[in-house]
Scaffold this motif. Sequence first.
Motif, short mmCIF file in Angstrom:
data_model
loop_
_atom_site.label_atom_id
_atom_site.label_comp_id
_atom_site.label_asym_id
_atom_site.label_seq_id
_atom_site.Cartn_x
_atom_site.Cartn_y
_atom_site.Cartn_z
N PHE A 67 0.84 -1.19 0.00
CA PHE A 67 0.00 0.00 0.00
C PHE A 67 0.88 1.24 0.00
CE2 PHE A 67 0.52 -1.17 4.47
CZ PHE A 67 1.02 0.00 5.02
N SER A 68 0.30 2.36 -0.41
CA SER A 68 0.96 3.66 -0.32
C SER A 68 0.77 4.20 1.09
CB SER A 68 0.37 4.65 -1.32
OG SER A 68 0.61 4.22 -2.63
N LEU A 69 1.83 4.80 1.60
CA LEU A 69 1.73 5.40 2.93
C LEU A 69 0.94 6.69 2.88
CD1 LEU A 69 5.39 4.79 4.06
CD2 LEU A 69 3.36 3.73 5.02
N GLY A 70 0.20 6.96 3.94
CA GLY A 70 -0.60 8.18 4.03
C GLY A 70 0.28 9.41 4.12
N LYS A 71 -0.32 10.57 4.02
CA LYS A 71 0.44 11.82 4.04
C LYS A 71 0.80 12.26 5.45
CE LYS A 71 -1.19 13.52 -0.37
NZ LYS A 71 -0.09 13.05 -1.16
N SER A 72 -0.09 12.04 6.42
CA SER A 72 0.21 12.50 7.78
C SER A 72 1.03 11.44 8.53
CB SER A 72 -1.08 12.79 8.55
OG SER A 72 -1.68 11.60 9.01
N LEU A 73 1.84 11.91 9.46
CA LEU A 73 2.67 11.00 10.24
C LEU A 73 1.81 10.06 11.09
CD1 LEU A 73 5.59 13.33 11.35
CD2 LEU A 73 5.58 11.60 9.56
N GLN A 74 0.68 10.53 11.59
CA GLN A 74 -0.20 9.68 12.40
C GLN A 74 -0.77 8.55 11.56
OE1 GLN A 74 -0.75 9.87 15.82
NE2 GLN A 74 -1.57 7.85 15.39
N VAL A 75 -1.21 8.84 10.35
CA VAL A 75 -1.74 7.80 9.46
C VAL A 75 -0.63 6.80 9.12
CG1 VAL A 75 -2.65 7.35 7.14
CG2 VAL A 75 -3.58 9.23 8.50
N GLN A 76 0.56 7.30 8.81
CA GLN A 76 1.68 6.41 8.51
C GLN A 76 2.01 5.51 9.69
OE1 GLN A 76 5.06 8.65 7.16
NE2 GLN A 76 4.01 9.40 5.33
N GLU A 77 2.02 6.09 10.89
CA GLU A 77 2.32 5.30 12.09
C GLU A 77 1.30 4.18 12.27
OE1 GLU A 77 2.84 5.74 16.93
OE2 GLU A 77 2.45 7.53 15.74
N ASN A 78 0.02 4.49 12.11
CA ASN A 78 -1.02 3.47 12.24
C ASN A 78 -0.89 2.39 11.17
OD1 ASN A 78 -2.05 4.88 14.43
ND2 ASN A 78 -3.64 5.90 13.24
N GLN A 79 -0.60 2.80 9.94
CA GLN A 79 -0.43 1.84 8.85
C GLN A 79 0.74 0.90 9.14
OE1 GLN A 79 -0.01 4.81 5.69
NE2 GLN A 79 -1.77 3.86 4.64
N ILE A 80 1.85 1.47 9.58
CA ILE A 80 3.05 0.67 9.81
C ILE A 80 2.87 -0.25 11.01
CG2 ILE A 80 5.49 0.82 10.48
CD1 ILE A 80 5.59 3.38 8.67
N LYS A 81 2.21 0.23 12.07
CA LYS A 81 1.94 -0.63 13.23
C LYS A 81 1.12 -1.85 12.83
CE LYS A 81 2.16 2.62 17.09
NZ LYS A 81 1.38 3.33 18.12
N LEU A 82 0.06 -1.65 12.05
CA LEU A 82 -0.78 -2.76 11.60
C LEU A 82 0.02 -3.70 10.70
CD1 LEU A 82 -3.44 -4.30 11.31
CD2 LEU A 82 -4.11 -2.67 9.54
N ALA A 83 0.79 -3.15 9.79
CA ALA A 83 1.58 -3.97 8.86
C ALA A 83 2.61 -4.81 9.62
CB ALA A 83 2.27 -3.09 7.83
N LEU A 84 3.28 -4.22 10.60
CA LEU A 84 4.29 -4.95 11.36
C LEU A 84 3.65 -6.02 12.25
CD1 LEU A 84 6.79 -2.11 12.32
CD2 LEU A 84 7.15 -3.98 10.69
N ALA A 85 2.52 -5.70 12.86
CA ALA A 85 1.82 -6.69 13.69
C ALA A 85 1.39 -7.87 12.83
CB ALA A 85 0.62 -6.05 14.38
N LEU A 86 0.84 -7.60 11.66
CA LEU A 86 0.41 -8.65 10.76
C LEU A 86 1.60 -9.47 10.27
CD1 LEU A 86 -1.88 -9.98 9.17
CD2 LEU A 86 -1.56 -8.23 7.41
N PHE A 87 2.69 -8.79 9.93
CA PHE A 87 3.90 -9.48 9.47
C PHE A 87 4.44 -10.39 10.57
CE2 PHE A 87 8.44 -9.87 8.52
CZ PHE A 87 8.40 -10.24 7.19
N GLY A 88 4.46 -9.88 11.80
CA GLY A 88 4.92 -10.69 12.93
C GLY A 88 4.07 -11.92 13.15
N ALA A 89 2.77 -11.78 12.98
CA ALA A 89 1.86 -12.91 13.17
C ALA A 89 1.99 -13.95 12.06
CB ALA A 89 0.42 -12.41 13.25
#
Length: 123
Positions: free
Chosen positions: A42-64
């Motif tokens: 996916f493309s990262l969002g423009k705001s840092l908060q959106v990016q942080e949320n996207q990356i947290k979900l992606a890393l949690a999913l990757f870890g699982a």
Amino acid sequence: MSPSDTEQCAATDGYRIDFEKNFTVELQHLSGSDCRVSARVFSLGKSLQVQENQIKLALALFGALKDDMPAGVSIAISHHDNCLRLCLEIVSENNDIVMTQFQGFVHVAFAYKQTYFQNKSAT
């Protein structure tokens, strides 16, 4: 997939393959017969908060899911197109091994992308 679905990508010695709408895989030659395969999740969002949320979900999913992924698959943020990608370096001169690893990566990357968006819509 047909030859018309393949085009030169931004990286030198690289190709972009459009498997279907919103699912593209890039191949980049490294050295000898080695290559790097990456798939945009996916493309990262423009705001840092959106990016942080996207990356947290992606890393949690990757870890699982990491134990179910082929060895060597990693997750990365691409600076040239501001996207989160799954990546794999394929190191082999055996065409059968290369094709098997490539096809396995494509299936895993597509499944990861679908799972990411299912989990994103559930939150």
